[in-house]
Design an enzyme around this catalytic site. Structure first.
Site, PDB file in Angstrom:
ATOM      1  CB  SER A  75      -0.918  -0.056   1.460  1.00  0.00           C
ATOM      2  OG  SER A  75      -1.944   1.252   0.977  1.00  0.00           O
ATOM      3  CE1 TYR A 128      -3.884  -2.075   5.859  1.00  0.00           C
ATOM      4  CE2 TYR A 128      -2.954   0.054   4.372  1.00  0.00           C
ATOM      5  CZ  TYR A 128      -3.376  -1.889   4.217  1.00  0.00           C
ATOM      6  OH  TYR A 128      -3.756  -1.708   2.445  1.00  0.00           O
TER       7      TYR A 128
END
Length: 246
Positions: A138, A151
């Site tokens: 990501s 995250y």
């Protein structure tokens, strides 16, 4: 005919990729936690022309079962031309800040389980001496933002791991592509207040992934504009960045 393994096969991006690959003729081994959804995806792919689809139910946090599941996938496919590693969760940052157990669980979901699976998969791919591994990381891993740093730290670990693994696998004739999506409209993100101008659908990301694999890219930002946005964010001094509510 491509032989394709997908871990996290029930994710929106993984499903969109599978539908694009099936057009060229393919066999699939699908790994996921939800058996009913896996079966539904298998039926969908077969209806679209897949030669064969095998399903393998696995909670990716059950690290001790990775090798056994991979072996079953290889028995179904014989060889793997493309392996897409797409599993993960999007944790609640606030909950991760107030619960150690939640923070560790979500880091395990998004980093430890991915690294463990890639370690087992890499050995299989090395032995066969060809193929591509595509791993969804990501843009969140490029810099720790206050809104999702748990995250982001997990994805940063995945990105760094993939960078080193790519060099190792290159000597064996295996390519590894790290995928860094930005904001994607999926069931996992629909509760978030995202800047709509920067949000794309999973089909857009899947198109980029398929093309990126074909072109042998090492790192894929998708959509393309994140390759320009993230260096700007990384370049901001900490004295400024820590004040920004991102």
């Amino acid at each position: 005919m491509k032989r394709i393994l997908i871990a996290g096969a029930t994710s929106a991006i993984a499903m969109a990729c599978a539908r694009k690959w099936v057009d060229g003729g393919a066999r699939f081994a699908l790994i996921g936690r939800n058996g009913e959804r896996l079966e539904a995806i298998a039926r969908d792919l077969e209806a679209r022309g897949a030669e064969h689809v095998s399903v393998h139910r696995l909670d990716m946090t059950a690290l001790e079962l990775h090798a056994e599941t991979l072996q079953a996938c290889y028995e179904a496919l014989n060889v793997v031309d493309i392996a897409l590693v797409a599993h993960g969760t999007l944790p609640d940052q606030r909950e991760c800040e107030t619960s150690v157990s939640t923070a560790l669980r979500e880091f395990s979901n998004n980093a430890v389980s991915v690294i463990a699976f890639l370690t087992a998969l890499a050995q299989q791919m090395e032995r066969q001496g060809h193929g591509t591994i595509a791993v969804i990381s990501s843009v969140a891993g490029d810099r720790g933002r206050r809104s999702n740093y748990l995250y982001g730290s997990a994805k940063a670990a995945v990105t760094a791991f993939c960078e080193g693994l790519r060099g190792r696998l290159w000597t064996a004739g295996v390519h590894l592509m790290t995928i860094k999506p930005g904001f994607v409209d999926t069931p996992m993100t629909r509760h978030l207040d995202l800047p709509r101008a920067l949000v794309v659908g999973p089909e857009h990301v899947a198109k980029d992934i398929v093309r990126g694999i074909e072109r042998g890219k090492n790192t894929l930002y998708t959509p393309w504009f994140w390759a320009w946005i993230m260096p700007l964010l990384r370049g901001l001094p900490d004295s400024i960045f820590k004040r920004i509510r991102l």
